[in-house]
Design a protein around this motif. Structure first.
Motif, PDB file in Angstrom:
ATOM      1  N   GLU A 103       0.790  -1.048   0.073  1.00  0.00           N
ATOM      2  CA  GLU A 103      -0.100   0.100  -0.075  1.00  0.00           C
ATOM      3  C   GLU A 103       0.829   1.325   0.082  1.00  0.00           C
ATOM      4  OE1 GLU A 103      -3.546   2.452   1.068  1.00  0.00           O
ATOM      5  OE2 GLU A 103      -3.104   0.756  -0.233  1.00  0.00           O
ATOM      6  N   PHE A 104       2.140   1.117   0.576  1.00  0.00           N
ATOM      7  CA  PHE A 104       2.985   2.603   0.856  1.00  0.00           C
ATOM      8  C   PHE A 104       4.248   2.228  -0.059  1.00  0.00           C
ATOM      9  CE2 PHE A 104       0.116   2.288   4.402  1.00  0.00           C
ATOM     10  CZ  PHE A 104      -0.726   3.518   4.144  1.00  0.00           C
ATOM     11  N   VAL A 105       4.252   1.440  -0.984  1.00  0.00           N
ATOM     12  CA  VAL A 105       5.469   1.615  -1.771  1.00  0.00           C
ATOM     13  C   VAL A 105       5.067   1.976  -3.193  1.00  0.00           C
ATOM     14  CG1 VAL A 105       6.759  -0.054  -0.457  1.00  0.00           C
ATOM     15  CG2 VAL A 105       5.586  -0.857  -2.360  1.00  0.00           C
ATOM     16  N   VAL A 106       3.530   1.930  -3.566  1.00  0.00           N
ATOM     17  CA  VAL A 106       3.307   2.443  -4.782  1.00  0.00           C
ATOM     18  C   VAL A 106       3.547   3.877  -4.974  1.00  0.00           C
ATOM     19  CG1 VAL A 106       1.752   0.341  -4.963  1.00  0.00           C
ATOM     20  CG2 VAL A 106       0.739   2.521  -4.029  1.00  0.00           C
ATOM     21  N   PRO A 107       3.366   4.380  -6.297  1.00  0.00           N
ATOM     22  CA  PRO A 107       3.871   5.667  -6.456  1.00  0.00           C
ATOM     23  C   PRO A 107       2.747   6.653  -5.999  1.00  0.00           C
ATOM     24  CG  PRO A 107       3.347   4.478  -8.663  1.00  0.00           C
ATOM     25  CD  PRO A 107       3.422   3.467  -7.534  1.00  0.00           C
ATOM     26  N   SER A 108       2.846   7.886  -6.139  1.00  0.00           N
ATOM     27  CA  SER A 108       1.854   8.883  -5.862  1.00  0.00           C
ATOM     28  C   SER A 108       0.664   8.762  -6.816  1.00  0.00           C
ATOM     29  CB  SER A 108       2.611  10.183  -5.560  1.00  0.00           C
ATOM     30  OG  SER A 108       1.776  11.415  -5.457  1.00  0.00           O
ATOM     31  N   ALA A 109      -0.606   9.338  -6.409  1.00  0.00           N
ATOM     32  CA  ALA A 109      -1.582   9.121  -7.189  1.00  0.00           C
ATOM     33  C   ALA A 109      -1.586  10.271  -8.416  1.00  0.00           C
ATOM     34  CB  ALA A 109      -2.839   8.865  -6.280  1.00  0.00           C
ATOM     35  N   VAL A 110      -2.232   9.987  -9.489  1.00  0.00           N
ATOM     36  CA  VAL A 110      -2.463  10.930 -10.423  1.00  0.00           C
ATOM     37  C   VAL A 110      -3.669  11.947  -9.958  1.00  0.00           C
ATOM     38  CG1 VAL A 110      -3.041  11.364 -12.856  1.00  0.00           C
ATOM     39  CG2 VAL A 110      -1.392   9.569 -12.328  1.00  0.00           C
ATOM     40  N   VAL A 111      -4.499  11.294  -9.393  1.00  0.00           N
ATOM     41  CA  VAL A 111      -5.670  12.103  -9.002  1.00  0.00           C
ATOM     42  C   VAL A 111      -5.099  13.173  -7.951  1.00  0.00           C
ATOM     43  CG1 VAL A 111      -6.383  10.889  -6.903  1.00  0.00           C
ATOM     44  CG2 VAL A 111      -8.096  12.166  -8.283  1.00  0.00           C
ATOM     45  N   SER A 112      -3.886  13.319  -7.522  1.00  0.00           N
ATOM     46  CA  SER A 112      -3.711  14.458  -6.483  1.00  0.00           C
ATOM     47  C   SER A 112      -3.512  15.624  -7.394  1.00  0.00           C
ATOM     48  CB  SER A 112      -2.304  14.113  -5.687  1.00  0.00           C
ATOM     49  OG  SER A 112      -1.178  14.013  -6.963  1.00  0.00           O
ATOM     50  N   THR A 113      -3.404  15.439  -8.673  1.00  0.00           N
ATOM     51  CA  THR A 113      -3.297  16.554  -9.146  1.00  0.00           C
ATOM     52  C   THR A 113      -4.636  17.515  -9.319  1.00  0.00           C
ATOM     53  OG1 THR A 113      -3.969  15.317 -11.586  1.00  0.00           O
ATOM     54  CG2 THR A 113      -1.474  15.964 -11.075  1.00  0.00           C
ATOM     55  N   MET A 114      -5.774  16.868  -9.361  1.00  0.00           N
ATOM     56  CA  MET A 114      -6.808  17.505  -9.030  1.00  0.00           C
ATOM     57  C   MET A 114      -7.248  18.262  -7.599  1.00  0.00           C
ATOM     58  SD  MET A 114     -10.818  15.652  -8.949  1.00  0.00           S
ATOM     59  CE  MET A 114     -10.657  15.099  -7.119  1.00  0.00           C
ATOM     60  N   TRP A 115      -6.625  17.527  -6.765  1.00  0.00           N
ATOM     61  CA  TRP A 115      -6.760  18.335  -5.345  1.00  0.00           C
ATOM     62  C   TRP A 115      -5.694  19.573  -5.569  1.00  0.00           C
ATOM     63  CZ3 TRP A 115     -10.441  17.377  -1.685  1.00  0.00           C
ATOM     64  CH2 TRP A 115     -11.140  16.285  -2.036  1.00  0.00           C
ATOM     65  N   VAL A 116      -4.585  19.360  -5.945  1.00  0.00           N
ATOM     66  CA  VAL A 116      -3.519  20.092  -6.070  1.00  0.00           C
ATOM     67  C   VAL A 116      -4.071  21.621  -6.827  1.00  0.00           C
ATOM     68  CG1 VAL A 116      -1.365  20.929  -6.994  1.00  0.00           C
ATOM     69  CG2 VAL A 116      -1.536  18.774  -5.699  1.00  0.00           C
ATOM     70  N   SER A 122       1.211  23.835  -6.390  1.00  0.00           N
ATOM     71  CA  SER A 122       2.195  23.683  -7.581  1.00  0.00           C
ATOM     72  C   SER A 122       1.916  22.882  -8.463  1.00  0.00           C
ATOM     73  CB  SER A 122       3.542  24.037  -6.823  1.00  0.00           C
ATOM     74  OG  SER A 122       4.449  23.965  -8.093  1.00  0.00           O
ATOM     75  N   ALA A 123       1.500  23.340  -9.687  1.00  0.00           N
ATOM     76  CA  ALA A 123       1.460  22.178 -10.935  1.00  0.00           C
ATOM     77  C   ALA A 123       2.521  21.692 -11.133  1.00  0.00           C
ATOM     78  CB  ALA A 123       0.398  22.812 -11.756  1.00  0.00           C
ATOM     79  N   PRO A 124       3.454  22.449 -11.474  1.00  0.00           N
ATOM     80  CA  PRO A 124       4.898  21.875 -12.084  1.00  0.00           C
ATOM     81  C   PRO A 124       5.630  21.054 -11.049  1.00  0.00           C
ATOM     82  CG  PRO A 124       4.800  24.303 -12.237  1.00  0.00           C
ATOM     83  CD  PRO A 124       3.401  24.094 -11.582  1.00  0.00           C
ATOM     84  N   PHE A 125       5.453  21.340  -9.760  1.00  0.00           N
ATOM     85  CA  PHE A 125       5.978  20.497  -8.763  1.00  0.00           C
ATOM     86  C   PHE A 125       5.484  19.114  -8.669  1.00  0.00           C
ATOM     87  CE2 PHE A 125       6.035  18.492  -4.434  1.00  0.00           C
ATOM     88  CZ  PHE A 125       7.380  18.493  -4.203  1.00  0.00           C
ATOM     89  N   THR A 126       3.915  19.004  -8.553  1.00  0.00           N
ATOM     90  CA  THR A 126       3.112  17.914  -8.600  1.00  0.00           C
ATOM     91  C   THR A 126       3.293  16.706  -9.867  1.00  0.00           C
ATOM     92  OG1 THR A 126       1.422  19.104  -7.266  1.00  0.00           O
ATOM     93  CG2 THR A 126       0.876  16.990  -8.182  1.00  0.00           C
ATOM     94  N   LEU A 127       3.392  17.635 -10.999  1.00  0.00           N
ATOM     95  CA  LEU A 127       3.643  16.999 -12.070  1.00  0.00           C
ATOM     96  C   LEU A 127       5.054  16.318 -12.163  1.00  0.00           C
ATOM     97  CD1 LEU A 127       1.878  19.338 -14.827  1.00  0.00           C
ATOM     98  CD2 LEU A 127       0.840  17.159 -14.132  1.00  0.00           C
ATOM     99  N   SER A 128       5.912  17.035 -11.804  1.00  0.00           N
ATOM    100  CA  SER A 128       7.333  16.617 -11.722  1.00  0.00           C
ATOM    101  C   SER A 128       7.316  15.192 -10.584  1.00  0.00           C
ATOM    102  CB  SER A 128       8.536  17.553 -11.255  1.00  0.00           C
ATOM    103  OG  SER A 128       8.361  18.679 -12.075  1.00  0.00           O
TER     104      SER A 128
END
Length: 315
Positions: A103-116, A122-128
């Motif tokens: 559960e905690f080794v998988v990557p960050s969620a793409v859906v976080s961009t929606m909340w950000v 910062s969209a550039p930071f989140t996308l990076s």
């Protein structure tokens, strides 16, 4: 379809738990599409990557500390905390421990961009962060599992790498390359058209994967409630640590927002696909139960950011 997409984004905190329960209620029906899940997930990754460009990294790596700290929280601090909690609370249950670590080794969620985006991060930071995390996933996830739980369960490292390349690595590269080659045009044209179908794909993946944990959820025991509580606390820690690290370093408000959501939200669907393909059903429970908490916690931390940090919500 645009209205549907906006509706799902608005009610995301309820949509994923609803899909989990639908998968449990109609387990026999949704289990029939389990073989399609890796391909549906690859489509999801492609849709989510159309907004990213390799050039986004260049601006962020000029100030790499927040990015380094986020990766450290995501792939060192939280996995070790999950391993420690699992060994402490469930020492005789290696598959439960494996599920907690997964559960905690998988990557960050793409859906976080929606909340950000909604809370002016910062969209550039989140996308990076997503770009780096997604491209590393085919190697980091199998390696982390082998390192942390490989002595207790059999880990098919090569098989996982191939699966994650199919589901995450290759679709992400294709999506980002298209965006890069078109100078961002594809983000404005193709991405909005595919977004509703990406949401439908997410709902199907959650429903299908939930069918595998139906026997556990239908027969909850005190131990399974304890597992769910442990996942909830660890998930809270993810959001809290991202916020705390950014606040202690007195980073800009938009970076605080991005680190909070980036460190708190995980690509649970990817973890569930890996659990379904390579481990017994017991491993799936700690992974899938996280869908009950992730979006709700994101909404709670968004309100805390507004109250404590003066974060503005996008109008």
């Amino acid at each position: 379809m645009r209205s549907f997409n906006a509706f799902v984004e608005k009610w995301m905190a309820l949509v994923t738990p609803f899909c989990l329960f639908m998968g449990v209620l109609f387990a026999s029906q949704f289990s029939r599409i389990l073989f399609l899940v890796p391909y549906i997930f690859a489509f999801m990754t492609f849709c989510g990557s159309l907004g990213s460009r390799f050039s986004d990294i260049r601006r962020v790596v000029q100030h790499p500390l927040p990015l380094f700290l986020s990766v450290l929280i995501l792939h060192a601090v939280l996995p070790f905390l999950a391993l420690g909690a699992g060994n402490l609370l469930f020492p005789q249950s290696p598959y439960i421990i494996t599920g907690m670590v997964l559960e905690f080794v998988v990557p960050s969620a793409v859906v976080s961009t929606m909340w950000v985006s909604i809370y002016c991060g910062s969209a550039p930071f989140t996308l990076s962060l997503l770009l780096i995390d997604t491209l590393l996933a085919p190697f980091s996830v199998p390696f982390s599992l082998h390192l942390l739980v490989g002595s207790n369960v059999q880990v098919d490292t090569v098989g996982m790498m191939k699966e994650l390349l199919l589901m995450v690595g290759i679709p992400a590269l294709v999506g980002m390359t298209l965006n890069q080659l078109t100078g961002g045009t594809v983000k404005q044209t193709l991405s909005p058209r595919l977004a509703p179908f990406g949401k439908i794909a997410l709902m199907l993946v959650v429903c299908a994967n939930s069918s595998k944990v139906a026997p556990f959820i239908r027969n909850m025991t005190p131990r399974l409630f304890a597992v769910a509580g442990s996942i909830l606390l660890l998930a809270v820690l993810g959001y809290a640590l991202g916020w705390a690290f950014a606040a202690v370093l007195k980073l800009k408000r938009e970076i605080v927002v991005s680190m909070t959501f980036g460190c708190g939200m995980r690509n649970i669907s990817a973890g569930a696909v890996i659990a379904a393909a390579y481990f017994p059903a017991e491993v799936m429970f700690p992974v899938m139960i996280g869908t009950l908490f992730q979006q709700v916690l994101a909404a709670c931390f968004a309100q805390l950011l507004i109250k404590r940090c003066g974060v503005q919500k996008e109008v």
